[in-house]
Design a protein around this motif. Sequence first.
Motif, PDB file in Angstrom:
ATOM      1  N   UNK A 118       0.765  -1.173   0.117  1.00  0.00           N
ATOM      2  CA  UNK A 118      -0.109  -0.130  -0.011  1.00  0.00           C
ATOM      3  C   UNK A 118       0.866   1.326   0.062  1.00  0.00           C
TER       4      UNK A 118
ATOM      5  N   UNK B 142       1.835   4.862  -1.608  1.00  0.00           N
ATOM      6  CA  UNK B 142       0.990   5.416  -2.386  1.00  0.00           C
ATOM      7  C   UNK B 142       1.967   6.138  -3.705  1.00  0.00           C
ATOM      8  N   UNK B 143       1.626   5.916  -4.793  1.00  0.00           N
ATOM      9  CA  UNK B 143       2.544   6.439  -6.011  1.00  0.00           C
ATOM     10  C   UNK B 143       2.527   7.801  -5.958  1.00  0.00           C
ATOM     11  N   UNK B 144       1.636   8.562  -5.873  1.00  0.00           N
ATOM     12  CA  UNK B 144       1.571   9.961  -5.921  1.00  0.00           C
ATOM     13  C   UNK B 144       2.246  10.824  -4.792  1.00  0.00           C
ATOM     14  N   UNK B 145       2.711  10.110  -3.836  1.00  0.00           N
ATOM     15  CA  UNK B 145       3.240  10.747  -2.749  1.00  0.00           C
ATOM     16  C   UNK B 145       4.727  10.230  -2.801  1.00  0.00           C
TER      17      UNK B 145
ATOM     18  N   UNK C  40       6.468  11.897   2.203  1.00  0.00           N
ATOM     19  CA  UNK C  40       5.172  11.866   2.377  1.00  0.00           C
ATOM     20  C   UNK C  40       4.236  10.442   2.838  1.00  0.00           C
TER      21      UNK C  40
ATOM     22  N   UNK D  61       5.044  10.069   6.336  1.00  0.00           N
ATOM     23  CA  UNK D  61       4.457  10.983   7.658  1.00  0.00           C
ATOM     24  C   UNK D  61       2.916  10.861   7.316  1.00  0.00           C
ATOM     25  N   UNK D  62       2.483   9.943   6.307  1.00  0.00           N
ATOM     26  CA  UNK D  62       0.985  10.080   6.161  1.00  0.00           C
ATOM     27  C   UNK D  62      -0.013   9.727   7.388  1.00  0.00           C
ATOM     28  N   UNK D  63       0.250   8.590   7.950  1.00  0.00           N
ATOM     29  CA  UNK D  63      -0.555   7.994   8.919  1.00  0.00           C
ATOM     30  C   UNK D  63      -0.522   9.108  10.145  1.00  0.00           C
ATOM     31  N   UNK D  64      -1.646   9.514  10.644  1.00  0.00           N
ATOM     32  CA  UNK D  64      -1.639  10.605  11.609  1.00  0.00           C
ATOM     33  C   UNK D  64      -0.963   9.721  12.930  1.00  0.00           C
TER      34      UNK D  64
ATOM     35  N   UNK E 214      17.727   7.860   1.867  1.00  0.00           N
ATOM     36  CA  UNK E 214      18.380   8.231   0.490  1.00  0.00           C
ATOM     37  C   UNK E 214      17.227   8.614  -0.602  1.00  0.00           C
ATOM     38  N   UNK E 215      16.256   7.945  -0.510  1.00  0.00           N
ATOM     39  CA  UNK E 215      15.046   7.928  -1.674  1.00  0.00           C
ATOM     40  C   UNK E 215      14.040   8.830  -1.067  1.00  0.00           C
TER      41      UNK E 215
ATOM     42  N   UNK F 289       6.305   3.272   8.214  1.00  0.00           N
ATOM     43  CA  UNK F 289       5.394   4.062   8.316  1.00  0.00           C
ATOM     44  C   UNK F 289       4.659   4.048   9.438  1.00  0.00           C
ATOM     45  N   UNK F 290       4.334   2.671  10.088  1.00  0.00           N
ATOM     46  CA  UNK F 290       3.515   2.552  11.117  1.00  0.00           C
ATOM     47  C   UNK F 290       4.359   2.693  12.529  1.00  0.00           C
TER      48      UNK F 290
END
Lengths: 251, 378, 322, 295, 265
Positions: free
Chosen positions: A107, A109-112, A116, A119-122, A143-144, A164-165
């Motif tokens: 999961x 996100x391609x556009x992020x 991003x 830092x997406x999950x609050x 690096x990426x 992310x989590x």
Amino acid sequence: MTATDTLTAPATVARGGGAAPQLKVRKLEAWYGESHALHGVDLDVYPGETVTLLGRNGVGKTTTLRAIMGIIRKRKGEVEFEQKSIMRVPLHRIAHAGLGFVPEERGIFASLTVEENLTLPPVVAKGGMSIEKIYEIFPNLFERRGSPGTKLSGGEQQMLAIARILRTGVRLILLDEPTEGLAPVIVERIGEVLKVLKTHGVSVLLVEQNFRFASRIADHFYVMDHGQVIDSFTVSELPARTEALNTALGV
Amino acid sequence: EPYRIGVLTDMSGMNYDLSGQGSVVAAQMAVEDFGGKLLGEGIEVIVGDHQNKPDIGSTLARTWIDEQNVVAVVDVPTSSVAMAVQEITRQKDTAFLISTAGSSALTAEACSASTAQWTWDTYALANGTGRALTQGGAKKWYFITVDYTFGHALEADTTQAVTAAGGEVIGSVRHPRETTDFSSYILQAQASGADVIALANSSGDTMTALKQMQEFGITEAGQKVAGMLLFLTDVQGVGLDIAQDLTLTTAFYWDMDDATREWSARYSERMGGKKPTMVHAGVYSSVMNYLKAAEAAGQAKSGSKVMEAMRGMDINDFFNRNAYLREDGRVVHDMFLVRVKKPSESTSEGDLYEVLATIPGKEAFASLENSTCPLVKK
Amino acid sequence: MSAKHADTIVMPTRKSPVPALTFAALILVLAILPAFFYPIFVMKLLCFVLFAAAFNLLLGYTGLLSFGHAAFFGGAAYVTAHALKVWQVTPEFAILAGVAAAIVLGLIIGAVAIRRQGIYFAMITLAMAQMFYFFCLQAPFTNGEDGIQGFSRGHLFGIIDLNETMNLYYFIAAVTVLSLVLIWRIVNSPFGQILRAIRENEPRTISLGYSVQRFKLAAFVMSAGLTGLAGALKALLFQFATLADVAWQMSGEVILMTLIGGIGTLAGPVVGAGILIGMQNFLATSGLPVTMVLGGTFMVCVLLFRRGVVGEILNLLERRRG
Amino acid sequence: MTTIFGVALPVLTGQLLIGLINGSFYALLSLGLAVIFGLLRIVNFAHGAFYMLGAFAAWMLLNFAGIGYWGALFLAPLIVAVVGMVIERTMLRALYGLDHLYGLLFTFGLALLLEGGFRHYFGTSGQPFAAPEALRGATNIGFMMLPNYRGWVVVASLVVCLGTWAIIEKTKIGAYLRAATENSTLVQAFGVNVPLLLTLTYGFGCALAGVAGVLAAPLFQVSPLMGSNLIIIVFAVVVIGGMGSILGAIVTGYMLGIVEGLCKVFYPEAANIVVFVIMAIVLLLRPAGLFGKDS
Amino acid sequence: MTNNPAAAPADAGAPRAVLSARGLTKRFGPFTAVNNVDLDVCHGRIHALIGPNGAGKSTVFNLLTKFLKPTEGRIVLDGTDITAMDPASVARMGMVRSFQISATFGDMTLLDNVRVALQRPNNMSRQFWRSLISLDRLNRQAMELLDRVGLADMAQLRANNLSYGRKRALEIATTLALEPRVLLLDEPLAGMGQEDVEHMAKLIKTVSRDCALVMVEHNLKVVGDIGDDITVLQRGEILARGDYATVSADPRVREAYMGSEDDSH
Ligand SMILES: Nc1ncnc2c1ncn2[C@@H]1O[C@H](COP(=O)(O)OP(=O)(O)OP(=O)(O)O)[C@@H](O)[C@H]1O
Ligand SMILES: Nc1ncnc2c1ncn2[C@@H]1O[C@H](COP(=O)(O)OP(=O)(O)OP(=O)(O)O)[C@@H](O)[C@H]1O
Ligand SMILES: [Mg+2]
Ligand SMILES: [Mg+2]
């Protein structure tokens, strides 16, 4: 966090003692449209515990995680998290209750960008890892960090999904096949991360095909077949069970 | 079986205000006023919505004539549909009473012996305004013309009238249809120093252009604006504020005399207070005269025979003045040059025009001299 | 893992009787329809059936939603009408000219549009068709709003008088049925199989060595040509060609027909065209606001019957069978 | 008063400015489309209808409630937004998981319904709507007379466009929305109320169309068909800019307005299709659009 | 270590390099994903490409199959320079790939999935006038292929209804249908259950006899079992190459990739 301070021994957890399970699943059933995928799953996760769901392809491991999380709408039975039923809680409040989810298909996100995505999950509670720490564990991501999520390699995506989590401060993480497609070094590193989580009191419900990996970090095992839990044992019982597991899992 | 009059119009598209329900009501009024009976049979008005599609219009007309005893097809906005229907009525020899469609082609190459183009055509409107304004002293013309056949024809017709009256065309600019912004054209027209800026386009385009001309203060600076093709509904649409002092030609205005006021009052009553356009009055007049002519001809089936009878009849009424039906299907009658009132001059909602002059029919419509209609004997 | 030997399981594709029966039924219906319905109406219906079927060839089987098919339909109609009126050729040549024009247009529009997929494709075709619309509006030979009108249908091959309604009827019926058979064949051919594969997974098809762009363009041009045939027949039938046929609303209508009937089904376009044309006819004298009703139908179809009439029926049957 | 001043570059500069004004509408509308597409993956064919709705809302506020232009400038977009949100909640939502084409087809139907409805009840010739007192008249800006209202349109649209861009690109909301379009369940599982977010976004996109509608009301006729003519050009603008690119929509909007304006001077015959020609060229050279990231 | 005693070491005899790349480099903006990679793939051998995540393995695949344009470098297939070709042409020359995320035609049956691949070499892809029945002559071949991957008894199912592991098997069957001379498999075993892994590894080994095979795989046991030549990539550059024993003994490889993973198998 460095590799040295992560090798703390797993906190032993009192199962069946006085403590109440952090996650209690009873008679959980779930459907994909008309097809009945789960036929009553029972399992417990105690605070600080790492629990692994084992089973062959297609027995319903992923479905169990998705049903607990409430991603599958059509479900029945009882799921209690920290003594409160979460069966009727809307999906977007589950995370705030303290439950995190790392999906099998990652999961990303391609556009992020990577950052991003990260830092997406609050952040739902204190105690999560800082971004700096995360980058320390996964230097690839650092690096990426500016590039779009799906431009990452398969393994980097997997790292990102887990990382992310770690930020959000949830108290229970549902982790679906975290080692798929990862290089052995990274698998090891993820094992270390999971151990560190344990020292912080975070519990993990893990789905894993890589039995060797699972056997190194889990406290408790459940074996699934045909949408049901058919066996359950602790890590200490593992050697005695190996034979039975081999036939059940084809290991 | 009763005789049926088919009002074929646009009940859902861009001609709805202009024609639409108003045409239906006007046709019904005519039938009622006539007494509801033709040659001993009842008369019924039926309605069709051609949705501005020629195939729907012509199929409808055909079925009506073949299966529903329709003896006259009435109104028909949108010239492509009118042309298609005219092919059918010609084949079937059914009366075709055109009120909304204004294409001159209907009474030229494509003319038909069973057709009467009742109300207006592009030539008459362009010509009337062009001639009258030039004679009034506005000699230098500039055109803002919509860039396709219709606009070109409108511009050519007007140019002819202007030059004939001693004026000259000092420039023109072509714009695409359905333009949302006219300012570049307006600036060019403004810079040309013309006495008159003529809008050779139609409804939506004309209204947008007018609106934007006001922004640039065209009339305040002394230039006149003339609409080559404008209906009452268009003027209502932009409002007097913007349309004021615009000069245009019309076949009918409700507030001309007692006869027009009387009929218009009856119409308004049925239409929730709306004022009739020239098209609506034309529909009434065409149906009424058709019924009279059919009665006179003793039959309704053959459209050309009814028209034959009509040619021999006096067809003057509140709408038609000094009127007669020509062999090419043109109904020639007086037209009127009007000026749109200023908001301060207007005393009521429908009080829009001041009639400036009457244009005799013979001058208003193209003469038969150069007619391409095969029915015209030379 | 199976140990069975491959031979025992090879099943030849069964020749399904359904399409043959469908076509037989269609021919039968077409033979008796004029006895009950207005032949002109039936012929118009046939033109739209062909239009929708040609459109469905693209949307249903290649997964490309073109929002510009009116260009091919109306463009061919204009050329056919012009050929009959000005060049005064026989109808078969006029129709061929129309189809050729549609194919050329299809090549041009297709070459640009297939560079993108999905909605981009839809919007590009829409815009290109709109360009063509403005061309038709301004080009002198189309006569602007009046359209090309009033020409004779002429004699087919110089012999059969198409101004005779029934001659025309059989001609149009024959052309339509043959075209439908052709479309059905294209869809159920080795070529059609590759189109399906492209729709399912384009990168995979490329990696198997197929030049996907060429297949798409080929499908696009076939669809455009057949659409042109429909437009040419319509011009011949009504003896006029007007702007209404090139306007984008026409592209919208053919989508609606296909959607109502059932995207990607053989009978869908037939049913869909029947419903829409019937509805337009009914609405014409019903006093209901046509655009509102059409718009509402569109919304309801998308929300509730995405499979379309035929699709829903097929789905029901499939479920019954288990 | 109304002649063009300054002889050297008058007409050209004038046209450039006027192009910019047109561009303001393109920018506002394509921005709304891009927001909705970029974030909901719905090609909002009804955008033109919402634009029309905005203008009509302003007209109705004036005629039925006595609320003037300035009030309408805030209220009308709000009304449009509410209408949009209701539609999103009740219907559009069902289409999110499906092929994007269904969204396009649904909103196409919606556009027909809305426009057909207004045509039926308000006729086709349109309603007059006057510019507010304060903005009437024209100002001499050296080389041309600039109608005040047009100046206002440019300023207002710039403000709205830049504001929107800032909100979407510079805040977390934008990231949530972009993520939600890809996998809304997952974003929800992370604890974000995605349904609400999507509803608000659709409402916001529609409101942008509404703003454009109100701004347009005094310039053009308030008529049921005002949007349907514009929408196809705006589509082309969005494709040229690169679908889903917010900044692309804005910049391309203004740019094409200017190009179109110039075309009206140099070759008016082509003014209608210049946008489409540019679109074809751009697609041949840069399939993803000027500002699009290749997909 | 290797099961194939016939496989000669790279220097002995004359192993034919079917596919070779020289100086392959790919930059994404400022980022260099693949840097100056040389690669020779020989007929009848399995060439395993391993390396940490993000090392550039999939990118190398994409470059070789022309799904990406190399920034620098040359690729030669069977003596033909293919650096400037498009992916479909390269595939027609006999170089076929599988995808890391499985790629099947979901709504088509397994049989049709394989037949789509068979159509091209049999010149049956442009015939729009022929009946589908004409494709039946591909059935035997298609069923044989399905049988090889153990899917023969599911031939009439739709690909969408398969579980993850079986989709991967189907993809391999489809790929084999083209009788590739060069076959590139991107993580063919990822996500498969244990017994499937073994079966598939055997299949790959069998297939490799008739073609040159490149494989990306993180399952070191399989790599060790069937890989003939191993190239280890790190940060886009070649870190080591040789047979498994050589490579796995290299401390740099152990540090960058294998970690403490015991190769006790
Ligand atoms: N989206 C779906 N729709 C329909 N059926 C599904 C879907 N996802 C999974 N299934 C079915 O539900 C069953 C359980 O699947 P699930 O993904 O939970 O298996 P799993 O144990 O996670 O297997 P794996 O190890 O392959 O990931 C399988 O038989 C599968 O075919
Ligand atoms: N299109 C792209 N744009 C930018 N960067 C890219 C792109 N594709 C790949 N990369 C980057 O190039 C590097 C190599 O990626 P690649 O997918 O080849 O890795 P890999 O070796 O296959 O890894 P894995 O084993 O995790 O699949 C990664 O760091 C990735 O982020
Ligand atoms: Mg799973
Ligand atoms: Mg990879």
